[in-house]
Design a protein around this motif. Structure first.
Motif, PDB file in Angstrom:
ATOM      1  N   GLY A  77       4.437  -3.760  -0.619  1.00 55.27           N
ATOM      2  CA  GLY A  77       4.724  -2.570  -1.419  1.00 55.27           C
ATOM      3  C   GLY A  77       4.633  -2.755  -2.931  1.00 55.27           C
ATOM      4  N   THR A  78       4.428  -3.997  -3.380  1.00 56.46           N
ATOM      5  CA  THR A  78       4.321  -4.263  -4.826  1.00 56.46           C
ATOM      6  C   THR A  78       3.042  -3.631  -5.389  1.00 56.46           C
ATOM      7  N   GLU A  79       3.085  -3.215  -6.664  1.00 54.03           N
ATOM      8  CA  GLU A  79       1.889  -2.646  -7.291  1.00 54.03           C
ATOM      9  C   GLU A  79       0.810  -3.727  -7.406  1.00 54.03           C
ATOM     10  N   VAL A  80      -0.423  -3.397  -7.004  1.00 51.55           N
ATOM     11  CA  VAL A  80      -1.498  -4.395  -7.014  1.00 51.55           C
ATOM     12  C   VAL A  80      -2.184  -4.450  -8.378  1.00 51.55           C
ATOM     13  N   THR A  81      -2.904  -5.547  -8.610  1.00 48.24           N
ATOM     14  CA  THR A  81      -3.777  -5.640  -9.776  1.00 48.24           C
ATOM     15  C   THR A  81      -5.203  -5.816  -9.257  1.00 48.24           C
ATOM     16  N   TYR A  82      -6.189  -5.341 -10.023  1.00 42.49           N
ATOM     17  CA  TYR A  82      -7.584  -5.496  -9.630  1.00 42.49           C
ATOM     18  C   TYR A  82      -8.167  -6.699 -10.357  1.00 42.49           C
ATOM     19  N   GLU A  87     -14.329  -7.971  -7.489  1.00 35.32           N
ATOM     20  CA  GLU A  87     -12.985  -7.550  -7.862  1.00 35.32           C
ATOM     21  C   GLU A  87     -12.326  -6.863  -6.658  1.00 35.32           C
ATOM     22  N   ARG A  88     -11.108  -7.269  -6.356  1.00 31.10           N
ATOM     23  CA  ARG A  88     -10.363  -6.669  -5.243  1.00 31.10           C
ATOM     24  C   ARG A  88      -8.965  -6.306  -5.717  1.00 31.10           C
ATOM     25  N   ALA A  89      -8.289  -5.494  -4.910  1.00 31.55           N
ATOM     26  CA  ALA A  89      -6.876  -5.235  -5.160  1.00 31.55           C
ATOM     27  C   ALA A  89      -6.092  -6.433  -4.640  1.00 31.55           C
ATOM     28  N   VAL A  90      -5.401  -7.132  -5.525  1.00 37.06           N
ATOM     29  CA  VAL A  90      -4.655  -8.335  -5.149  1.00 37.06           C
ATOM     30  C   VAL A  90      -3.177  -8.110  -5.469  1.00 37.06           C
ATOM     31  N   CYS A  91      -2.302  -8.517  -4.546  1.00 37.83           N
ATOM     32  CA  CYS A  91      -0.867  -8.360  -4.764  1.00 37.83           C
ATOM     33  C   CYS A  91      -0.326  -9.542  -5.582  1.00 37.83           C
TER      34      CYS A  91
END
Lengths: 233, 233
Positions: A65-70, A80-84
């Motif tokens: 549930g944490t906000e991801v960074t790209y 580039e991916r969405a990484v927690c």
């Protein structure tokens, strides 16, 4: 925000509709059925936006549930991916398969008039998103049953169409109709048979449907059905 | 917890490995490269678990981070999905495409010895998960470049293989090699050419590779290359 858009498309797109109208969108059904009945004429860009909106951006980690960074992950990946940042989960987004049929009855083909967005009121071959735990053929049969309520026998794979712009691959199978009576589901206004001359070419919902129908009737004339690989650009 | 498993598989599977060993898993690369080097012999069920683990379950909403509940959405859908009780987002999971090539040089075919799990040390045709913003053919070419560092010319679609058990569709294209020199990437231990007689049939990484190779050599003998649709059961 829209990591799945190609760079060339990004500047041409209007403000995403969702930012202006907070409607409920679902990927399977487009807008909530009925919500947009009557909106039969919208721009190409609007249609494209609708299609792209099926993939809402990943903002939070599906694991914690944490906000991801790209960013590019540390595992040798190059994209580039969405990484927690909390649990380290990498979130991938990949193209989806749309599976359907060319249901035929003598020299006629079955088309369904769409009761859902996008392309409400336009004609399509029965098709929809492939689900887990089914093959492409099983998915195509399921969609034909759901959208047209048709009786049919599945035949061979007929077309494989890439629509890279929206991250989709469409696969159509030929299906021999066993009856000319249909019981369309809630996604379909009307299901009916068309000869080649009767096909409403300007009122078809998707290019993949048009390209598949053109090749179907050509193969029917030649008496030999191939498997057609097509890129929609 | 594993909504993508078929009912028939669920009782046969061992405790998911992740519950016992909290390793970092990525879908693209399997285990972090190198972490499991040397683990060349693991059970079929373990391999299957690894494949299924590529899809970690959705626990939190990707839009707002709230914990999801699994239920049938209210929009006419008939399948259980991860639905966010806070913002209403429905999360879909769909099959993924794996795209690759049959790179050929005279009567030989190029295989790559895998440097990653699953199937570390086994031989495969160059292939990997299709990415957004590419066609199946472009993805197959990219993977061939990444895994084998080969010079080649892309040819026609050759096989479409459904692996419903793991929610995948594999698509292979023929590719004519322009050189017999290769520069394999970090995912490959060794890239080399094999005649039909030399193919290490018992050391192939995936059934889809075996089925594709069998048909490739048969078509080569007949002189006519078809497009083969196959279900792996």
């Amino acid at each position: 925000m829209w990591p799945y858009m190609t760079r060339s498309l990004r500047p041409a797109l209007p403000t995403p509709f969702a930012l202006r109208h907070p409607l409920q969108i679902t990927r399977k059904h487009g807008f909530t059925p009925g919500r947009f009945k009557g909106t039969t004429r919208v721009s190409f860009h609007f249609q494209l936006t609708l299609q792209l909106m099926y993939r809402s951006p990943i903002k939070h980690c599906k694991n914690c549930g944490t906000e991801v960074t790209y960013r590019v992950p540390d595992d040798g990946d190059t994209k580039e991916r969405a990484v927690c940042p909390a649990c380290g989960t990498t979130h991938y987004e990949n193209p989806l398969n749309v599976v359907g049929t060319v249901p035929h009855w003598g020299d006629q083909v079955l088309l369904c008039k769409r009761n859902i967005e996008p392309r409400w009121g336009k004609w399509t071959l029965p098709a929809g998103f492939m689900e887990l735990n089914e093959t492409t053929s099983q998915g195509a049969a399921r969609e034909t049953d759901e959208e047209a309520g048709a009786q049919f026998e599945m035949q061979d794979l007929f077309s494989v169409l890439n629509v890279a712009r929206v991250g989709q691959v469409h696969l159509f199978y030929r299906a021999r109709l066993l009856s000319d009576q249909f019981k369309p589901g809630h996604e379909t206004i009307e299901a009916r048979l068309f000869t080649e001359a009767e096909i409403p070419w300007d009122e078809l919902a998707f290019k993949t449907v048009k390209e598949t129908l053109v090749r179907y009737f050509a193969d029917r004339r030649s008496g030999v059905y191939g498997i057609h690989a097509i890129d929609i650009v």
